[in-house]
Design a protein around this motif. Sequence first.
Motif, PDB file in Angstrom:
ATOM      1  N   ASP A  74      24.874   6.028 -77.290  1.00  0.00           N
ATOM      2  CA  ASP A  74      24.089   5.915 -76.062  1.00  0.00           C
ATOM      3  C   ASP A  74      22.862   5.030 -76.258  1.00  0.00           C
ATOM      4  OD1 ASP A  74      25.624   7.675 -74.346  1.00  0.00           O
ATOM      5  OD2 ASP A  74      24.926   9.306 -75.619  1.00  0.00           O
ATOM      6  N   ARG A  75      22.437   4.887 -77.496  1.00  0.00           N
ATOM      7  CA  ARG A  75      21.232   4.104 -77.793  1.00  0.00           C
ATOM      8  C   ARG A  75      21.560   2.759 -78.414  1.00  0.00           C
ATOM      9  NH1 ARG A  75      17.820   8.786 -81.028  1.00  0.00           N
ATOM     10  NH2 ARG A  75      18.663  10.592 -79.905  1.00  0.00           N
ATOM     11  N   PHE A  76      22.840   2.468 -78.597  1.00  0.00           N
ATOM     12  CA  PHE A  76      23.213   1.270 -79.352  1.00  0.00           C
ATOM     13  C   PHE A  76      22.861  -0.001 -78.590  1.00  0.00           C
ATOM     14  CE2 PHE A  76      25.948  -2.126 -80.772  1.00  0.00           C
ATOM     15  CZ  PHE A  76      25.817  -2.037 -82.146  1.00  0.00           C
ATOM     16  N   THR A  77      22.263  -0.954 -79.300  1.00  0.00           N
ATOM     17  CA  THR A  77      21.983  -2.281 -78.755  1.00  0.00           C
ATOM     18  C   THR A  77      22.228  -3.308 -79.853  1.00  0.00           C
ATOM     19  OG1 THR A  77      19.634  -2.154 -79.366  1.00  0.00           O
ATOM     20  CG2 THR A  77      20.226  -1.438 -77.139  1.00  0.00           C
ATOM     21  N   GLY A  78      22.380  -4.546 -79.450  1.00  0.00           N
ATOM     22  CA  GLY A  78      22.525  -5.619 -80.430  1.00  0.00           C
ATOM     23  C   GLY A  78      23.967  -5.898 -80.795  1.00  0.00           C
ATOM     24  N   ALA A  79      24.133  -6.668 -81.869  1.00  0.00           N
ATOM     25  CA  ALA A  79      25.450  -7.106 -82.315  1.00  0.00           C
ATOM     26  C   ALA A  79      26.204  -5.956 -82.986  1.00  0.00           C
ATOM     27  CB  ALA A  79      25.298  -8.271 -83.291  1.00  0.00           C
ATOM     28  N   PRO A  80      27.538  -6.033 -83.019  1.00  0.00           N
ATOM     29  CA  PRO A  80      28.319  -5.017 -83.744  1.00  0.00           C
ATOM     30  C   PRO A  80      27.886  -4.950 -85.208  1.00  0.00           C
ATOM     31  CG  PRO A  80      29.756  -6.410 -82.420  1.00  0.00           C
ATOM     32  CD  PRO A  80      28.396  -7.052 -82.396  1.00  0.00           C
ATOM     33  N   ARG A  81      27.914  -3.745 -85.757  1.00  0.00           N
ATOM     34  CA  ARG A  81      27.487  -3.587 -87.148  1.00  0.00           C
ATOM     35  C   ARG A  81      27.957  -2.237 -87.688  1.00  0.00           C
ATOM     36  NH1 ARG A  81      23.268  -3.290 -83.708  1.00  0.00           N
ATOM     37  NH2 ARG A  81      21.966  -1.410 -83.721  1.00  0.00           N
ATOM     38  N   LEU A  82      27.950  -2.141 -89.019  1.00  0.00           N
ATOM     39  CA  LEU A  82      28.276  -0.892 -89.701  1.00  0.00           C
ATOM     40  C   LEU A  82      27.128   0.089 -89.509  1.00  0.00           C
ATOM     41  CD1 LEU A  82      30.029   0.760 -91.710  1.00  0.00           C
ATOM     42  CD2 LEU A  82      28.827  -0.436 -93.559  1.00  0.00           C
ATOM     43  N   THR A  83      27.412   1.224 -88.878  1.00  0.00           N
ATOM     44  CA  THR A  83      26.350   2.191 -88.583  1.00  0.00           C
ATOM     45  C   THR A  83      26.547   3.548 -89.244  1.00  0.00           C
ATOM     46  OG1 THR A  83      27.496   2.888 -86.566  1.00  0.00           O
ATOM     47  CG2 THR A  83      25.814   1.167 -86.338  1.00  0.00           C
ATOM     48  N   PRO A 127      21.922  13.420 -90.191  1.00  0.00           N
ATOM     49  CA  PRO A 127      20.747  13.502 -91.072  1.00  0.00           C
ATOM     50  C   PRO A 127      20.506  12.220 -91.864  1.00  0.00           C
ATOM     51  CG  PRO A 127      22.060  15.501 -91.218  1.00  0.00           C
ATOM     52  CD  PRO A 127      22.867  14.516 -90.421  1.00  0.00           C
ATOM     53  N   PHE A 128      19.286  12.088 -92.348  1.00  0.00           N
ATOM     54  CA  PHE A 128      18.862  10.934 -93.140  1.00  0.00           C
ATOM     55  C   PHE A 128      19.101   9.635 -92.371  1.00  0.00           C
ATOM     56  CE2 PHE A 128      19.698  14.236 -96.322  1.00  0.00           C
ATOM     57  CZ  PHE A 128      18.542  14.196 -97.094  1.00  0.00           C
ATOM     58  N   ASP A 129      18.732   9.633 -91.093  1.00  0.00           N
ATOM     59  CA  ASP A 129      18.828   8.423 -90.261  1.00  0.00           C
ATOM     60  C   ASP A 129      20.235   7.851 -90.288  1.00  0.00           C
ATOM     61  OD1 ASP A 129      15.855   8.098 -89.604  1.00  0.00           O
ATOM     62  OD2 ASP A 129      15.808   8.092 -91.794  1.00  0.00           O
ATOM     63  N   ASP A 130      21.227   8.741 -90.203  1.00  0.00           N
ATOM     64  CA  ASP A 130      22.651   8.401 -90.228  1.00  0.00           C
ATOM     65  C   ASP A 130      23.143   7.984 -91.608  1.00  0.00           C
ATOM     66  OD1 ASP A 130      23.135   8.973 -87.504  1.00  0.00           O
ATOM     67  OD2 ASP A 130      22.371   7.019 -86.927  1.00  0.00           O
ATOM     68  N   GLY A 131      22.324   8.161 -92.627  1.00  0.00           N
ATOM     69  CA  GLY A 131      22.798   7.912 -93.994  1.00  0.00           C
ATOM     70  C   GLY A 131      23.748   8.996 -94.462  1.00  0.00           C
ATOM     71  N   PHE A 132      23.544  10.227 -93.956  1.00  0.00           N
ATOM     72  CA  PHE A 132      24.485  11.298 -94.271  1.00  0.00           C
ATOM     73  C   PHE A 132      25.748  11.078 -93.448  1.00  0.00           C
ATOM     74  CE2 PHE A 132      26.319  15.568 -94.129  1.00  0.00           C
ATOM     75  CZ  PHE A 132      26.239  15.925 -95.467  1.00  0.00           C
ATOM     76  N   HIS A 161      18.231   4.552 -98.226  1.00  0.00           N
ATOM     77  CA  HIS A 161      17.326   5.435 -97.490  1.00  0.00           C
ATOM     78  C   HIS A 161      16.074   5.680 -98.318  1.00  0.00           C
ATOM     79  CE1 HIS A 161      15.787   9.000 -95.344  1.00  0.00           C
ATOM     80  NE2 HIS A 161      16.419   8.476 -94.317  1.00  0.00           N
ATOM     81  N   PRO A 162      14.901   5.845 -97.664  1.00  0.00           N
ATOM     82  CA  PRO A 162      13.682   6.128 -98.425  1.00  0.00           C
ATOM     83  C   PRO A 162      13.780   7.408 -99.248  1.00  0.00           C
ATOM     84  CG  PRO A 162      13.145   5.475 -96.175  1.00  0.00           C
ATOM     85  CD  PRO A 162      14.629   5.649 -96.226  1.00  0.00           C
ATOM     86  N   PRO A 185      16.554   2.594 -94.184  1.00  0.00           N
ATOM     87  CA  PRO A 185      17.852   3.173 -93.831  1.00  0.00           C
ATOM     88  C   PRO A 185      18.874   2.085 -93.500  1.00  0.00           C
ATOM     89  CG  PRO A 185      16.082   4.342 -92.713  1.00  0.00           C
ATOM     90  CD  PRO A 185      15.463   3.128 -93.345  1.00  0.00           C
ATOM     91  N   GLY A 186      20.065   2.220 -94.071  1.00  0.00           N
ATOM     92  CA  GLY A 186      21.110   1.244 -93.776  1.00  0.00           C
ATOM     93  C   GLY A 186      22.339   1.441 -94.633  1.00  0.00           C
ATOM     94  N   LEU A 187      23.420   0.785 -94.238  1.00  0.00           N
ATOM     95  CA  LEU A 187      24.695   0.833 -94.951  1.00  0.00           C
ATOM     96  C   LEU A 187      25.189  -0.583 -95.191  1.00  0.00           C
ATOM     97  CD1 LEU A 187      26.580   3.492 -92.749  1.00  0.00           C
ATOM     98  CD2 LEU A 187      25.427   3.927 -94.931  1.00  0.00           C
ATOM     99  N   ALA A 188      25.856  -0.791 -96.311  1.00  0.00           N
ATOM    100  CA  ALA A 188      26.497  -2.070 -96.600  1.00  0.00           C
ATOM    101  C   ALA A 188      27.816  -1.778 -97.323  1.00  0.00           C
ATOM    102  CB  ALA A 188      25.608  -2.958 -97.459  1.00  0.00           C
ATOM    103  N   ALA A 189      28.905  -2.302 -96.786  1.00  0.00           N
ATOM    104  CA  ALA A 189      30.230  -2.059 -97.374  1.00  0.00           C
ATOM    105  C   ALA A 189      30.833  -3.380 -97.816  1.00  0.00           C
ATOM    106  CB  ALA A 189      31.139  -1.379 -96.356  1.00  0.00           C
ATOM    107  N   ARG A 190      31.343  -3.391 -99.043  1.00  0.00           N
ATOM    108  CA  ARG A 190      32.052  -4.562 -99.551  1.00  0.00           C
ATOM    109  C   ARG A 190      33.548  -4.275 -99.453  1.00  0.00           C
ATOM    110  NH1 ARG A 190      30.386  -8.984-101.806  1.00  0.00           N
ATOM    111  NH2 ARG A 190      28.279  -8.157-101.971  1.00  0.00           N
ATOM    112  N   ILE A 191      34.252  -5.168 -98.771  1.00  0.00           N
ATOM    113  CA  ILE A 191      35.669  -4.971 -98.500  1.00  0.00           C
ATOM    114  C   ILE A 191      36.476  -6.077 -99.161  1.00  0.00           C
ATOM    115  CG2 ILE A 191      37.424  -4.709 -96.698  1.00  0.00           C
ATOM    116  CD1 ILE A 191      35.293  -2.564 -96.522  1.00  0.00           C
ATOM    117  N   ALA A 192      37.502  -5.696 -99.928  1.00  0.00           N
ATOM    118  CA  ALA A 192      38.453  -6.674-100.454  1.00  0.00           C
ATOM    119  C   ALA A 192      39.448  -7.013 -99.364  1.00  0.00           C
ATOM    120  CB  ALA A 192      39.172  -6.099-101.672  1.00  0.00           C
TER     121      ALA A 192
END
Length: 200
Positions: A74-83, A127-132, A161-162, A185-192
């Motif tokens: 409901d709050r999403f804005t901007g370009a598609p991304r890993l959330t 929890p943890f700003d969506d890190g959990f 996450h902090p 806070p953030g996620l990064a995935a490396r995909i083969a």
Amino acid sequence: MAAFDHLVISAGALGEGGAWVEAVLGVPTEPGGQHDLMATHNRLLRLGEGEYLEVIAADPSRPAPGHPRWFRLDRFTGAPRLTNWVLRADDLDAALAVAPEGAGRATDLARGALRWRMAVPGDGCLPFDDGFPGLIQWQGAHPAAMLPDRGCRLVSLTVSHPEAGALARALPLDDPRVTVVAGPPGLAARIATPGGERLL
């Protein structure tokens, strides 16, 4: 313990999200379906046995639900991304009993032939700003088994996450591909992929 289940790519529009994933990874996503309870819909990409990537967005053909959608859509804005990311538990109730406050309430869900239980936070935020991770328990078939194998696999997932130490201790997971680091806070995935490794 739980196991890695899937990655969540949020998008303002499903077609936009699917196109972004295809541009980054070089492979198409597959049609998923609609989630009646959340008024969302998705597209999917197999990442191996029991693992996949999900592109998800609010479904404009459905009226908004009378509660917050999952993954903060409901709050999403901007370009598609890993959330977000999701772990698969054999016993969702047991996993929730030791999860951080706010991990959600076990909810029965269905899409087509698929049946599952998922921990759904009342405010749509994990929890943890969506890190959990979201927690899920499949009942019967797993969506990855229904998808063509495009040759993509998760190589690594970095969760930032902090409060990295507290987040790492809260994770019911032993997977060398997943690393928790201190930072914003953030996620990064490396995909083969068939064209080499790509970063989401």
